[in-house]
Design an enzyme around this catalytic site. Structure first.
Site, PDB file in Angstrom:
ATOM      1  N   SER A 147      10.536  12.023   2.148  1.00 31.12           N
ATOM      2  CA  SER A 147       9.766  11.223   3.115  1.00 31.12           C
ATOM      3  C   SER A 147      10.496  11.022   4.446  1.00 31.12           C
ATOM      4  O   SER A 147       9.852  10.919   5.484  1.00 31.12           O
ATOM      5  CB  SER A 147       9.390   9.868   2.511  1.00 31.12           C
ATOM      6  OG  SER A 147      10.464   8.951   2.608  1.00 31.12           O
ATOM      7  N   ASN A 152      16.944  -3.503  -0.511  1.00 32.46           N
ATOM      8  CA  ASN A 152      17.914  -2.699   0.232  1.00 32.46           C
ATOM      9  C   ASN A 152      19.162  -3.544   0.525  1.00 32.46           C
ATOM     10  O   ASN A 152      19.233  -4.708   0.145  1.00 32.46           O
ATOM     11  CB  ASN A 152      17.284  -2.105   1.501  1.00 32.46           C
ATOM     12  CG  ASN A 152      16.899  -3.154   2.535  1.00 32.46           C
ATOM     13  OD1 ASN A 152      17.409  -4.276   2.521  1.00 32.46           O
ATOM     14  ND2 ASN A 152      15.995  -2.799   3.426  1.00 32.46           N
ATOM     15  N   ALA A 168       0.833  -1.204   0.000  1.00 35.74           N
ATOM     16  CA  ALA A 168       0.000   0.000   0.000  1.00 35.74           C
ATOM     17  C   ALA A 168       0.870   1.257   0.000  1.00 35.74           C
ATOM     18  O   ALA A 168       0.568   2.237  -0.693  1.00 35.74           O
ATOM     19  CB  ALA A 168      -0.930  -0.015   1.203  1.00 35.74           C
ATOM     20  N   GLY A 210      12.098   3.218   1.629  1.00 36.86           N
ATOM     21  CA  GLY A 210      12.280   2.310   0.488  1.00 36.86           C
ATOM     22  C   GLY A 210      10.989   2.180  -0.313  1.00 36.86           C
ATOM     23  O   GLY A 210      11.016   2.082  -1.544  1.00 36.86           O
ATOM     24  N   ASP A 211       9.863   2.191   0.371  1.00 33.67           N
ATOM     25  CA  ASP A 211       8.569   2.099  -0.322  1.00 33.67           C
ATOM     26  C   ASP A 211       8.278   3.368  -1.113  1.00 33.67           C
ATOM     27  O   ASP A 211       7.720   3.313  -2.212  1.00 33.67           O
ATOM     28  CB  ASP A 211       7.438   1.846   0.688  1.00 33.67           C
ATOM     29  CG  ASP A 211       7.627   0.558   1.458  1.00 33.67           C
ATOM     30  OD1 ASP A 211       8.253  -0.378   0.917  1.00 33.67           O
ATOM     31  OD2 ASP A 211       7.145   0.478   2.605  1.00 33.67           O
ATOM     32  N   THR A 249      22.721  10.494  -3.237  1.00 41.91           N
ATOM     33  CA  THR A 249      21.618  11.394  -2.867  1.00 41.91           C
ATOM     34  C   THR A 249      22.171  12.642  -2.201  1.00 41.91           C
ATOM     35  O   THR A 249      23.299  12.643  -1.710  1.00 41.91           O
ATOM     36  CB  THR A 249      20.679  10.767  -1.807  1.00 41.91           C
ATOM     37  OG1 THR A 249      21.479  10.287  -0.732  1.00 41.91           O
ATOM     38  CG2 THR A 249      19.835   9.675  -2.375  1.00 41.91           C
ATOM     39  N   LEU A 270      20.664   2.100  -0.701  1.00 40.67           N
ATOM     40  CA  LEU A 270      21.702   2.165   0.337  1.00 40.67           C
ATOM     41  C   LEU A 270      21.455   3.302   1.322  1.00 40.67           C
ATOM     42  O   LEU A 270      22.404   3.900   1.839  1.00 40.67           O
ATOM     43  CB  LEU A 270      23.069   2.352  -0.340  1.00 40.67           C
ATOM     44  CG  LEU A 270      23.483   1.285  -1.371  1.00 40.67           C
ATOM     45  CD1 LEU A 270      24.650   1.769  -2.218  1.00 40.67           C
ATOM     46  CD2 LEU A 270      23.838  -0.024  -0.667  1.00 40.67           C
TER      47      LEU A 270
HETATM   48  O1  RIB Z   1       8.313  -0.628   4.744  1.00 40.42           O
HETATM   49  C1  RIB Z   1       7.654  -0.026   5.816  1.00 40.42           C
HETATM   50  C2  RIB Z   1       6.441  -0.809   6.179  1.00 40.42           C
HETATM   51  O2  RIB Z   1       6.834  -2.076   6.624  1.00 40.42           O
HETATM   52  C3  RIB Z   1       5.602  -0.233   7.307  1.00 40.42           C
HETATM   53  O3  RIB Z   1       4.613   0.643   6.856  1.00 40.42           O
HETATM   54  C4  RIB Z   1       5.064  -1.465   8.001  1.00 40.42           C
HETATM   55  O4  RIB Z   1       3.676  -1.601   7.834  1.00 40.42           O
HETATM   56  C5  RIB Z   1       5.821  -2.641   7.397  1.00 40.42           C
HETATM   57  O5  RIB Z   1       5.039  -3.358   6.538  1.00 40.42           O
HETATM   58 NA    NA Z   2       8.944   9.335   7.006  1.00 39.89          NA
END
Ligand code: RIB
Ligand code: NA
Length: 311
Positions: A290, A186, A43, A257-258, A245, A223
């Site tokens: 972020s 990562n 998500a 990372g997300d 960066t 990294l």
């Molecule tokens: O990558 C971060 C996420 O990892 C968090 O939001 C937590 O829910 C875990 O799934």
């Molecule tokens: Na954050």
């Protein structure tokens, strides 16, 4: 309806405590702040892509409970299609207990719950969207079989795939590598998967070569504050490219990372001819925003918050 980005993955309610440091086994310590947020790697990636301006859909499963209802509303508030969001009475919405220390580092325990009930039937229902997407993204917070099936389906339909092997499992099915257009992980995940200790940028390059050898079309190893390395099977003999960066003040790296992967998915969908290095350079900048605020999705920037040069 054709989507730019379809994410097959997890939703978790993040229960976050900020404390000076991470507690030791058996220890109780005082924290200074607690909050509940929307998280889960799948998500998170989907929301970041949506905030950049991608037309997105999420294929996932939540419980028929308060957290699940809230999560569906969160997708709607962010313009993510909920057509393929399932609700089950057989398990609770996934939850993540997170502790963030004063250095912005974290420790996380996830209880995946309903996420583990996402399966082949759900993918079949989403096939019209999956087969016509520009980019499909998946991770390992749902059953690995489901992720592999999603990658296979996408590959068969010439949909570009990003696979994020997180959290990493040591015995990853070799087919995951061959079905990944971009294999993005990562340093610790790269280390667990390849056995190459990743302490330096050069080490990351070596681990990346090993992942390429296993059949990925390209590899990105992130990294943290040192940026990432990018490798491509099209130039297998060339060394890995390091993408640095700009330094920022870090408050909370959870979900950075997300944010990177969500931004990358947006760039792959909107700028398909851009080089992967340039996409990574821009995604680094998005993720860099972020980490400067607490929370995962709560800290992800929208198009309007970002420099126009990133679009
Ligand atoms: O990558 C971060 C996420 O990892 C968090 O939001 C937590 O829910 C875990 O799934
Ligand atoms: Na954050």
């Amino acid at each position: 309806e054709a989507f730019d980005v379809v994410v097959v993955g997890s939703c978790m309610t993040d229960l976050v405590s900020q404390a000076p440091r991470l507690p030791k086994a058996g220890e109780t310590i005082h924290g200074h702040k607690f909050f509940i947020g929307f998280g889960g790697k799948g998500a998170n990636q989907c929301i970041q892509a949506a905030r950049m301006g991608a037309k997105t859909a999420m294929v996932c499963k939540v419980g028929k409970d308060f957290f699940g209802e809230n999560y569906i509303q969160n997708f709607k508030d962010n313009g993510v299609s909920t057509e393929f969001v399932g609700q089950t009475v057989d398990s609770a919405t996934g939850a993540a207990s997170i502790i963030v220390n004063d250095a912005g580092e974290n420790a996380i325990v996830i209880v995946a719950g309903a996420n583990l009930l996402l399966g082949g039937e759900d993918l079949r229902r989403a096939l019209p969207a999956l087969s016509r997407a520009k980019v499909m993204v998946c991770q390992l917070e749902v059953s690995p079989d489901t992720s592999l099936q999603a990658l296979r389906l996408s590959h068969e339909n010439n949909v570009k795939t990003i696979f994020n092997p997180a959290p990493a499992i040591p015995d990853l099915d070799p087919e995951f590598y061959r079905a990944s257009d971009v294999f993005c992980c990562n340093e610790s995940e790269a280390e667990l998967l390849t056995g190459v200790a990743v302490a330096s940028i050069e080490d990351a390059g070596r681990a990346g070569q090993e992942l390429l050898r296993r059949g990925c079309s390209s590899v990105i190893i992130t990294l943290g504050s040192r940026g990432c390395v990018v490798l491509s099977a099209q130039e297998p003999s060339s060394p890995s490219h390091h993408v640095p960066t700009k330094p920022v003040t870090t408050v909370d790296t959870t979900g950075a990372g997300d944010s990177f992967i969500g931004a990358l998915a947006f760039y792959m969908a909107h700028f398909p001819t851009m080089s992967l290095e340039e996409m990574a350079r821009r995604a680094n900048q998005v993720a860099g925003v972020s980490v400067q605020t607490i929370g995962t999705q709560a800290s992800y920037p929208s198009k309007k918050d970002l420099p126009t040069g990133l679009f």
